[in-house]
Design an enzyme around this catalytic site. Structure first.
Site, PDB file in Angstrom:
ATOM      1  N   HIS A   1      97.859  -8.436 -17.295  1.00 39.32           N
ATOM      2  CA  HIS A   1      99.173  -8.417 -16.654  1.00 39.32           C
ATOM      3  C   HIS A   1      99.159  -9.090 -15.285  1.00 39.32           C
ATOM      4  O   HIS A   1     100.185  -9.584 -14.828  1.00 39.32           O
ATOM      5  CB  HIS A   1      99.692  -6.984 -16.560  1.00 39.32           C
ATOM      6  CG  HIS A   1     100.214  -6.469 -17.866  1.00 39.32           C
ATOM      7  ND1 HIS A   1     101.145  -5.472 -17.967  1.00 39.32           N
ATOM      8  CD2 HIS A   1      99.922  -6.832 -19.143  1.00 39.32           C
ATOM      9  CE1 HIS A   1     101.418  -5.240 -19.255  1.00 39.32           C
ATOM     10  NE2 HIS A   1     100.675  -6.042 -19.977  1.00 39.32           N
TER      11      HIS A   1
ATOM     12  N   ARG B   1      93.875  -4.211 -19.370  1.00 37.21           N
ATOM     13  CA  ARG B   1      95.296  -4.581 -19.430  1.00 37.21           C
ATOM     14  C   ARG B   1      95.809  -5.052 -18.068  1.00 37.21           C
ATOM     15  O   ARG B   1      96.615  -5.978 -17.969  1.00 37.21           O
ATOM     16  CB  ARG B   1      96.115  -3.378 -19.915  1.00 37.21           C
ATOM     17  CG  ARG B   1      97.577  -3.686 -20.128  1.00 37.21           C
ATOM     18  CD  ARG B   1      98.265  -2.563 -20.910  1.00 37.21           C
ATOM     19  NE  ARG B   1      99.655  -2.863 -21.190  1.00 37.21           N
ATOM     20  CZ  ARG B   1     100.672  -2.125 -20.743  1.00 37.21           C
ATOM     21  NH1 ARG B   1     100.463  -1.063 -19.978  1.00 37.21           N
ATOM     22  NH2 ARG B   1     101.904  -2.456 -21.054  1.00 37.21           N
TER      23      ARG B   1
ATOM     24  N   HIS C   1      93.732  -4.145 -28.273  1.00 35.41           N
ATOM     25  CA  HIS C   1      94.484  -2.961 -28.708  1.00 35.41           C
ATOM     26  C   HIS C   1      93.640  -2.036 -29.588  1.00 35.41           C
ATOM     27  O   HIS C   1      94.165  -1.168 -30.262  1.00 35.41           O
ATOM     28  CB  HIS C   1      95.783  -3.389 -29.420  1.00 35.41           C
ATOM     29  CG  HIS C   1      96.789  -3.976 -28.474  1.00 35.41           C
ATOM     30  ND1 HIS C   1      97.920  -4.622 -28.869  1.00 35.41           N
ATOM     31  CD2 HIS C   1      96.812  -4.002 -27.107  1.00 35.41           C
ATOM     32  CE1 HIS C   1      98.600  -5.030 -27.806  1.00 35.41           C
ATOM     33  NE2 HIS C   1      97.948  -4.668 -26.724  1.00 35.41           N
TER      34      HIS C   1
ATOM     35  N   ASN D   1     105.164  -2.843 -16.851  1.00 37.75           N
ATOM     36  CA  ASN D   1     104.085  -2.254 -16.049  1.00 37.75           C
ATOM     37  C   ASN D   1     104.309  -0.806 -15.676  1.00 37.75           C
ATOM     38  O   ASN D   1     103.353  -0.049 -15.506  1.00 37.75           O
ATOM     39  CB  ASN D   1     103.891  -3.062 -14.760  1.00 37.75           C
ATOM     40  CG  ASN D   1     103.310  -4.438 -15.026  1.00 37.75           C
ATOM     41  OD1 ASN D   1     102.614  -4.641 -16.028  1.00 37.75           O
ATOM     42  ND2 ASN D   1     103.598  -5.376 -14.150  1.00 37.75           N
TER      43      ASN D   1
HETATM   44  C1  HEM Z   1      99.835 -10.301 -27.431  1.00 38.13           C
HETATM   45  C2  HEM Z   1     100.768  -9.727 -26.746  1.00 38.13           C
HETATM   46  C3  HEM Z   1     100.680  -8.317 -26.257  1.00 38.13           C
HETATM   47  C4  HEM Z   1     101.647  -7.385 -26.315  1.00 38.13           C
HETATM   48  C5  HEM Z   1     103.030  -7.575 -26.883  1.00 38.13           C
HETATM   49  C6  HEM Z   1     101.114  -6.174 -25.752  1.00 38.13           C
HETATM   50  C7  HEM Z   1     101.818  -4.999 -25.620  1.00 38.13           C
HETATM   51  C8  HEM Z   1     101.274  -3.800 -25.225  1.00 38.13           C
HETATM   52  C9  HEM Z   1     101.984  -2.561 -25.140  1.00 38.13           C
HETATM   53  C10 HEM Z   1     103.468  -2.379 -25.421  1.00 38.13           C
HETATM   54  C11 HEM Z   1     101.114  -1.607 -24.780  1.00 38.13           C
HETATM   55  C12 HEM Z   1     101.397  -0.119 -24.600  1.00 38.13           C
HETATM   56  C13 HEM Z   1     101.995   0.174 -23.263  1.00 38.13           C
HETATM   57  C14 HEM Z   1     102.503   1.583 -23.235  1.00 38.13           C
HETATM   58  O1  HEM Z   1     103.544   1.828 -23.846  1.00 38.13           O
HETATM   59  O2  HEM Z   1     101.870   2.449 -22.630  1.00 38.13           O
HETATM   60  C15 HEM Z   1      99.839  -2.231 -24.634  1.00 38.13           C
HETATM   61  C16 HEM Z   1      98.687  -1.567 -24.286  1.00 38.13           C
HETATM   62  C17 HEM Z   1      97.487  -2.205 -24.043  1.00 38.13           C
HETATM   63  N1  HEM Z   1      97.272  -3.557 -24.074  1.00 38.13           N
HETATM   64 FE1  HEM Z   1      98.523  -4.967 -24.781  1.00 38.13          FE
HETATM   65  N2  HEM Z   1      99.835  -6.389 -25.365  1.00 38.13           N
HETATM   66  C18 HEM Z   1      99.514  -7.693 -25.636  1.00 38.13           C
HETATM   67  C19 HEM Z   1      98.332  -8.333 -25.360  1.00 38.13           C
HETATM   68  C20 HEM Z   1      97.282  -7.733 -24.713  1.00 38.13           C
HETATM   69  C21 HEM Z   1      96.146  -8.434 -24.155  1.00 38.13           C
HETATM   70  C22 HEM Z   1      95.982  -9.948 -24.144  1.00 38.13           C
HETATM   71  C23 HEM Z   1      95.325  -7.497 -23.639  1.00 38.13           C
HETATM   72  C24 HEM Z   1      94.012  -7.663 -22.920  1.00 38.13           C
HETATM   73  C25 HEM Z   1      93.132  -8.567 -23.204  1.00 38.13           C
HETATM   74  C26 HEM Z   1      95.932  -6.207 -23.881  1.00 38.13           C
HETATM   75  C27 HEM Z   1      95.369  -4.997 -23.572  1.00 38.13           C
HETATM   76  C28 HEM Z   1      95.981  -3.776 -23.738  1.00 38.13           C
HETATM   77  C29 HEM Z   1      95.302  -2.523 -23.505  1.00 38.13           C
HETATM   78  C30 HEM Z   1      93.845  -2.347 -23.157  1.00 38.13           C
HETATM   79  C31 HEM Z   1      96.261  -1.522 -23.690  1.00 38.13           C
HETATM   80  C32 HEM Z   1      96.057  -0.013 -23.499  1.00 38.13           C
HETATM   81  C33 HEM Z   1      96.316   0.288 -22.041  1.00 38.13           C
HETATM   82  C34 HEM Z   1      96.059   1.708 -21.602  1.00 38.13           C
HETATM   83  O3  HEM Z   1      95.598   2.538 -22.385  1.00 38.13           O
HETATM   84  O4  HEM Z   1      96.322   1.981 -20.426  1.00 38.13           O
HETATM   85  N3  HEM Z   1      97.124  -6.396 -24.503  1.00 38.13           N
HETATM   86  N4  HEM Z   1      99.958  -3.575 -24.901  1.00 38.13           N
END
Ligand code: HEM
Ligand SMILES: *[C@@H]1O[C@H](CO)[C@@H](O)[C@H](O)[C@H]1NC(C)=O
Ligand SMILES: *[C@@H]1O[C@H](CO)[C@@H](O)[C@H](O)[C@H]1NC(C)=O
Length: 405
Positions: free
Chosen positions: A145, A141, A275, A174
Site C-alpha cells: 500500500h 500489506r 493472501h 487503509n
Molecule cells: C491484487 C490486488 C489486491 C487486492 C484487490 C487486495 C485486497 C485486499 C483486501 C480487501 C484485504 C483485506 C482487508 C480487510 O478487509 O481487512 C487484503 C488483505 C491483505 N493483502 Fe491484499 N490485495 C491485493 C494485493 C495484495 C498484494 C500485492 C499484497 C502484498 C504483496 C497483499 C497483501 C495482503 C495481506 C498480507 C493482507 C492481510 C493483511 C492483514 O492481515 O493485516 N495484497 N487485501
C-alpha cells in the site's frame, strides 16, 4: 525426474481447470459492481469516517470447521510465536536487482552510514511477530500500500494534521484495516538513537516487509532488499483510493491497475499469493456471499456466513482468516485454496478467469520452490516503484508519522 512429474501433473490439472473456468463466471454481477453506492456501505464504498470504530477485532474470529472436513487447524491465528527461537540470520544474496529508471537502490546501502539499520529492523519485526504473527501480514500489506501510492516513500505512514486532515492512512483501503505502524515506529526510534537522520522510513518499511516474509515463510523466502529510498511529503486519501485495487476488481481491471505501476501479470499472480496470510474484514467480501452470485465454494461460503453479519458496517465488521488452512504461513496454500474456490475476494477468484493466469496459478502450486523465488523477486520489483529523490521532494523523516519541519 521430479520436475517432469510436476509438469505432467500441471498440464493434466490445467485441462480440468480450463474446462471449469468457462462456466465459473457468475451469471449476473452482484449489485455492488453496478451501483456506485451500495445499501449497506461497507468500508470500500464510502469515504466517510466512522463515528467511533472499536477496532480491535483482530484475532477474535471464532474457531470453525474446515469446509472439506479436513485439517481443523482452522482457528484464528493465536499469539503463538513463529517457530525459530532466535532471530533469523541475515539473508543470502538477492535475486536480480529491480529494473529501475529512477535513482538506483543498492543492497547494503547503509553499510557505512548506519551498519546496524537492517539488524534493528529485523529485531523490531521479530519482537512484534513473536507476540502476534498477524502483524507480519500487516507489514507485507503496508509495503504494497505504500508502494502503489506515491511510490515506496512511506507516504502511507503520515498522520492527519490540520493542514492535511485526510492522508492515505485514513482512506477506505487503509482504514481501519492496515496495521503494523507501531513496528515501523519502534524500528525508527531505535535507529534514530544510533544513527540519527540517516535511515528513511520508506527503507524501514521495505526491510520490515522482507523480514516478515522471511519469518512467516519459515525462512523459505529469504532475500536481500536494496535500499536508498527517500521519504515523501505528500499523502492524500484520494490517491490511495485511486491507485489501490479494491477486492471487487475483475482480471482486466487488476491488470490495468498493476500495469500503471510497471507491474506485470506475473507479478499480479505471484503477489496475490500474499493472501495466504492475515485477515480480512467481512465487508471486503460479503458481495460474494449468498444470495449474491459468485463462484465461491458453497461450503466455504456457509462457513463465512457463520462469521459475518449479513450487512457489515463500521460498528459490526468482524475479521476472518484469509487462508483457512495455514493462516500464518507464507506458503503456496493460497493457490490450492484458489483452485478449490476457497478464496475471499473477487480479485482472487479472477486469477482463474483466463488461461494465462490459470496456468501461472498451477505452476505456483505444482512446481516446487517456484513461487517462493518469484515472490522474492516481485517484492524487490515492487519495492522500486517510483522512488523519490531529493530533487522531487524526498527527505529522511525524523519521525515516520510526520513530514519534517
Ligand atoms: C491484487 C490486488 C489486491 C487486492 C484487490 C487486495 C485486497 C485486499 C483486501 C480487501 C484485504 C483485506 C482487508 C480487510 O478487509 O481487512 C487484503 C488483505 C491483505 N493483502 Fe491484499 N490485495 C491485493 C494485493 C495484495 C498484494 C500485492 C499484497 C502484498 C504483496 C497483499 C497483501 C495482503 C495481506 C498480507 C493482507 C492481510 C493483511 C492483514 O492481515 O493485516 N495484497 N487485501
Ligand atoms: C471488468 O470490468 C470492467 C468494468 O466494469 C468491464 O468493462 C470489463 O469488461 C470487465 N472484464 C471482464 C474480463 O469481465
Ligand atoms: C450495524 O449492524 C448491526 C447488525 O449487523 C446493527 O445492529 C447496527 O445497528 C448497525 N450499526 C449501524 C451504525 O448501522
Amino acid at each position: 525426474m521430479a520436475n517432469t512429474l510436476a509438469i505432467v501433473i500441471l498440464f493434466a490439472s490445467l485441462g480440468a481447470v480450463a474446462a471449469q473456468f468457462k462456466s465459473a463466471a457468475p451469471a449476473a454481477a452482484p449489485s455492488y459492481y453496478t451501483s456506485s453506492q451500495p445499501a449497506a456501505a461497507p468500508s470500500y464504498y464510502t469515504s466517510s469516517q466512522p463515528a467511533a470504530a472499536p477496532r480491535d477485532s483482530y484475532g477474535s474470529s471464532a474457531p470453525v470447521q474446515s469446509p472439506d472436513g479436513s485439517a481443523p487447524s482452522y482457528t484464528a491465528p493465536a499469539a503463538s510465536p513463529p517457530s525459530p527461537a532466535t532471530p533469523p540470520s541475515p539473508p543470502p544474496p538477492s535475486p536480480t536487482p529491480p529494473p529501475s529508471g529512477g535513482p538506483k537502490l543498492r543492497v547494503g546501502f547503509y553499510r557505512r552510514s548506519c551498519p546496524q539499520a537492517e539488524e534493528i529492523v529485523r529485531r523490531a519485526v521479530w519482537n512484534a511477530l513473536s507476540q502476534n504473527p498477524g502483524i507480519g501480514a500487516g507489514l507485507i500489506r503496508l509495503h504494497f500500500h505504500d508502494c502503489f501510492v506515491q511510490g515506496c516513500d512511506a507516504s502511507v505512514l503520515i498522520d492527519p494534521t490540520a493542514a492535511n486532515p485526510q492522508p492515505e492512512k485514513l482512506s477506505p483501503p487503509n482504514f481501519p484495516s492496515l496495521r503494523g505502524f507501531e513496528v515501523i515506529d519502534a524500528a525508527k526510534e531505535a535507529i534514530e538513537k544510533v544513527c540519527p537522520g540517516k535511515v528513511s522510513c520508506a527503507d524501514i518499511i521495505a526491510f520490515a516487509s522482507r523480514d516478515a516474509s522471511q519469518i512467516l515463510s519459515r525462512g523459505r523466502i529469504n532475500f536481500r532488499m536494496p535500499a536508498g529510498r527517500l521519504d515523501g511529503r505528500v499523502s492524500l486519501s484520494s490517491e490511495a483510493l485511486a491507485f489501490l485495487p479494491p477486492p471487487f476488481f475483475n482480471l482486466s481491471q487488476l491488470i490495468v491497475n498493476f500495469r500503471a505501476k510497471n507491474m506485470d501479470v506475473d507479478d499480479l499472480v505471484v503477489l496475490s499469493g500474499a493472501h495466504t496470510i492475515g485477515l480480512s474484514h467481512c465487508s471486503s467480501f460479503t458481495d460474494r456471499l449468498p444470495p449474491n452470485p459468485s463462484d465461491m465454494n458453497p461450503r466455504f461460503a456457509t462457513l463465512l456466513q457463520r462469521q459475518c453479519p449479513v450487512s457489515p458496517n463500521f460498528t459490526n465488521d468482524p475479521t476472518v482468516v484469509q487462508d483457512i488452512v495455514t493462516p500464518d504461513r507464507l506458503d503456496t496454500r493460497y493457490y490450492s485454496n484458489l483452485l478449490r474456490h476457497n478464496v475471499l475476494f473477487k480479485s482472487d477468484a479472477a486469477l482463474l478467469t483466463s488461461r494465462r493466469t490459470t496456468r501461472k496459478v498451477l505452476e505456483n502450486v505444482f512446481i516446487p520452490k517456484r513461487w517462493e523465488r518469484k515472490f522474492a523477486k516481485a517484492m524487490v520489483k515492487m519495492a522500486a516503484i517510483e522512488i523519490k529523490t531529493a530533487a522531487n521532494g524526498g527527505e529522511i523523516r525524523n519521525m515516520c508519522r510526520v513530514v519534517n519541519n
